[in-house]
Motif scaffolding. Structure first.
Motif, PDB file in Angstrom:
ATOM      1  N   LYS A   1       0.800  -1.219   0.000  1.00  0.00           N
ATOM      2  CA  LYS A   1       0.000   0.000   0.000  1.00  0.00           C
ATOM      3  C   LYS A   1       0.838   1.278   0.000  1.00  0.00           C
ATOM      4  O   LYS A   1       0.285   2.374  -0.051  1.00  0.00           O
ATOM      5  CB  LYS A   1      -0.942  -0.008   1.212  1.00  0.00           C
ATOM      6  CG  LYS A   1      -1.943  -1.176   1.197  1.00  0.00           C
ATOM      7  CD  LYS A   1      -3.007  -1.040   2.260  1.00  0.00           C
ATOM      8  CE  LYS A   1      -4.006   0.026   1.889  1.00  0.00           C
ATOM      9  NZ  LYS A   1      -5.102   0.147   2.874  1.00  0.00           N
TER      10      LYS A   1
ATOM     11  N   THR B   1      -9.624   1.710  10.983  1.00  0.00           N
ATOM     12  CA  THR B   1      -9.375   2.435   9.733  1.00  0.00           C
ATOM     13  C   THR B   1     -10.480   2.184   8.715  1.00  0.00           C
ATOM     14  O   THR B   1     -10.669   2.963   7.785  1.00  0.00           O
ATOM     15  CB  THR B   1      -8.022   2.022   9.118  1.00  0.00           C
ATOM     16  OG1 THR B   1      -8.028   0.612   8.833  1.00  0.00           O
ATOM     17  CG2 THR B   1      -6.867   2.362  10.055  1.00  0.00           C
TER      18      THR B   1
ATOM     19  N   THR C   1     -10.677  -0.015   6.394  1.00  0.00           N
ATOM     20  CA  THR C   1     -10.261  -0.613   5.127  1.00  0.00           C
ATOM     21  C   THR C   1     -10.372  -2.132   5.217  1.00  0.00           C
ATOM     22  O   THR C   1     -10.419  -2.692   6.314  1.00  0.00           O
ATOM     23  CB  THR C   1      -8.803  -0.237   4.804  1.00  0.00           C
ATOM     24  OG1 THR C   1      -7.954  -0.792   5.832  1.00  0.00           O
ATOM     25  CG2 THR C   1      -8.625   1.268   4.746  1.00  0.00           C
TER      26      THR C   1
ATOM     27  N   ASP D   1      -1.094   4.850   9.001  1.00  0.00           N
ATOM     28  CA  ASP D   1      -1.328   5.633   7.790  1.00  0.00           C
ATOM     29  C   ASP D   1      -1.428   4.737   6.558  1.00  0.00           C
ATOM     30  O   ASP D   1      -2.286   4.943   5.687  1.00  0.00           O
ATOM     31  CB  ASP D   1      -0.196   6.657   7.586  1.00  0.00           C
ATOM     32  CG  ASP D   1      -0.245   7.789   8.608  1.00  0.00           C
ATOM     33  OD1 ASP D   1      -1.283   7.936   9.282  1.00  0.00           O
ATOM     34  OD2 ASP D   1       0.758   8.513   8.733  1.00  0.00           O
ATOM     35  N   LEU D   2      -0.551   3.737   6.467  1.00  0.00           N
ATOM     36  CA  LEU D   2      -0.550   2.869   5.292  1.00  0.00           C
ATOM     37  C   LEU D   2      -1.744   1.922   5.284  1.00  0.00           C
ATOM     38  O   LEU D   2      -2.396   1.744   4.261  1.00  0.00           O
ATOM     39  CB  LEU D   2       0.754   2.074   5.229  1.00  0.00           C
ATOM     40  CG  LEU D   2       2.006   2.889   4.887  1.00  0.00           C
ATOM     41  CD1 LEU D   2       3.268   2.059   5.070  1.00  0.00           C
ATOM     42  CD2 LEU D   2       1.929   3.414   3.455  1.00  0.00           C
TER      43      LEU D   2
ATOM     44  N   SER E   1      -4.832   3.796   4.302  1.00  0.00           N
ATOM     45  CA  SER E   1      -4.859   4.472   3.004  1.00  0.00           C
ATOM     46  C   SER E   1      -5.843   3.788   2.061  1.00  0.00           C
ATOM     47  O   SER E   1      -6.134   2.595   2.211  1.00  0.00           O
ATOM     48  CB  SER E   1      -3.462   4.475   2.382  1.00  0.00           C
ATOM     49  OG  SER E   1      -3.014   3.158   2.142  1.00  0.00           O
TER      50      SER E   1
ATOM     51  N   GLN F   1      -7.633   1.856  -1.030  1.00  0.00           N
ATOM     52  CA  GLN F   1      -7.181   0.692  -1.782  1.00  0.00           C
ATOM     53  C   GLN F   1      -8.288   0.225  -2.714  1.00  0.00           C
ATOM     54  O   GLN F   1      -9.437   0.659  -2.619  1.00  0.00           O
ATOM     55  CB  GLN F   1      -6.794  -0.440  -0.838  1.00  0.00           C
ATOM     56  CG  GLN F   1      -7.967  -1.004  -0.029  1.00  0.00           C
ATOM     57  CD  GLN F   1      -7.552  -2.146   0.870  1.00  0.00           C
ATOM     58  OE1 GLN F   1      -6.853  -1.943   1.844  1.00  0.00           O
ATOM     59  NE2 GLN F   1      -8.003  -3.345   0.543  1.00  0.00           N
TER      60      GLN F   1
END
Length: 392
Positions: A63, A291, A293, A377-378, A381, A383
């Motif tokens: 990512k 997060t 995600t 953070d990654l 992020s 996707q």
């Protein structure tokens, strides 16, 4: 209208032409520099991740911006190669990157085996962690006992098995092919035993010299106990009496020694030392899950209490400024079957015996809050949608 050949050119016109040429030349140089700079920014960093089980570290690399993952190669270590391959296949699906090749590697170490490990323990004492050969904990610990099974058993994943299939190419051949295809550009991050790396170097003596660098998690120098009350201190217990022993090297010492003696342009060692300051706590896992995600969603099945071994290696490659203390050392691995089998051997420059040892940039301490922020953070992020089966 052209001037007559016999008539001298006006000085002002001559100076103007010279100034114009200088301006054009400077403009071309500046334009070239700008183009080169833009190209450098546009070209992604090329990397292959060699690992013994899919981890948060691999999602970090996948990512990260301006990074192209050429492939994930798998090896036996914490789990058998087939199980690691299954994990990696599902891992790239969850990240929405089913386009990334997953290439199966070595199933067994060069020489070490379960029977040899049992014999070693009978002679020299118990190991805290033995990976695929782990049948029981020596002393009480917070983590559950891993499922002991053979190399062909692949347990179901709690968040769905992959649809994607592994490549038919062998990991060592894939590693060799990639460094020949992109000479001087491919970084290799190795966070498991080095069997695939050693096999690639054995098959092709040019392999290591054609890579850009090797960044690996393995070995130990002098890991310290963590602060009281931190669960991860359990994984620092063995370092009190055996600070040079670490699992990735101990499972396949011969491969580790062969890999580290190869002619790499640059080697970064991430030993166990900085990991004893880190821990994947339940609170941090909840932050990752929050997060929202798909990768964060998977964190509900992730076990807590482990140090961030592989994540440190990934972070160091992504952003070396996370390092707060490092040292250049020549590093090798003891491959003699005795009490120090698999232990790190190291020398400050000038003291090495000169028998093929290579200089390593050794990471001793890191900025832990910066590491945790980078992971958050990654993982958080944006996707692509999950490939394959939807997450439960």
């Amino acid at each position: 209208m052209p001037l007559h050949p016999t008539v001298p050119k006006p000085k002002r016109f001559s100076k103007t032409r010279k100034a114009l040429r200088r301006t054009l030349a400077l403009g071309l140089v500046a334009g070239g520099l700008l183009a080169a700079s833009a190209q450098a920014k546009a070209d992604p960093r090329l990397v292959i991740f060699d690992d013994d089980g899919f981890s948060i570290a691999q999602w970090m690399i996948i990512k990260a911006p301006n990074v192209r993952v050429l492939g994930i190669t798998t090896v036996t270590g914490d789990v058998w190669q087939k199980e690691a391959t299954n994990d990696a296949l599902r891992g790239v699906e969850v990240a929405g990157r089913a386009d990334i090749p997953v290439v199966p590697g070595a199933t067994y170490p060069f020489l070490n085996s379960e029977k040899l490990t049992d014999r070693w323990e009978a002679l020299y004492g118990k190991l805290i962690w033995k990976g695929v050969w782990m049948k029981k904990w020596v002393e009480k610990t917070e983590q559950p006992l891993p499922y002991y099974h053979g190399p062909d058993v692949v347990p179901d994943l709690p968040y769905g098995n992959p649809v994607k299939k592994p490549e038919t190419e062998r990991a060592a051949d894939f590693l060799i092919r990639m460094v020949h295809q992109y000479p001087g550009q491919v970084s290799i991050i190795a966070t498991g035993p080095m069997t695939n790396i050693a096999l690639a170097q054995t098959l092709d003596p040019e392999f290591a010299s054609l890579a850009k660098e090797l960044v690996y998690m393995g070995g130990g120098l002098n890991p310290r106990q963590t602060r009281p009350g931190v669960v991860a201190h359990q994984f620092a217990r063995e370092f009190l009496n055996s600070p040079r022993r670490e699992f990735n090297f101990r499972l396949d010492p011969e491969s580790a020694s062969a890999a580290l003696r190869a002619p790499w342009k640059h080697i970064v060692m991430v030993p166990a030392d900085p990991s004893t300051d880190t821990e994947l706590t339940p609170e941090f896992l909840k932050k990752l899950e929050a997060t929202g995600t798909p990768v964060g969603h998977v964190m509900k099945w992730h076990l807590s209490g482990f140090p961030l071994w592989d994540e440190i290696a990934a972070s160091v490659w992504l952003d070396p400024s996370i390092i707060t203390e490092k040292q250049d050392l020549f590093v090798d691995v003891n491959s003699q079957f005795g009490p120090g089998y698999g232990d790190v051997v190291s020398w400050t420059p000038g003291y090495e015996p000169g028998l093929g040892e290579r200089k390593n940039e050794v990471v001793l301490r890191i900025n832990v809050p910066k590491l945790e922020k980078q992971i958050l953070d990654l993982i958080g992020s944006p996707q692509a949608p999950v490939s394959g089966h939807p997450l439960p």
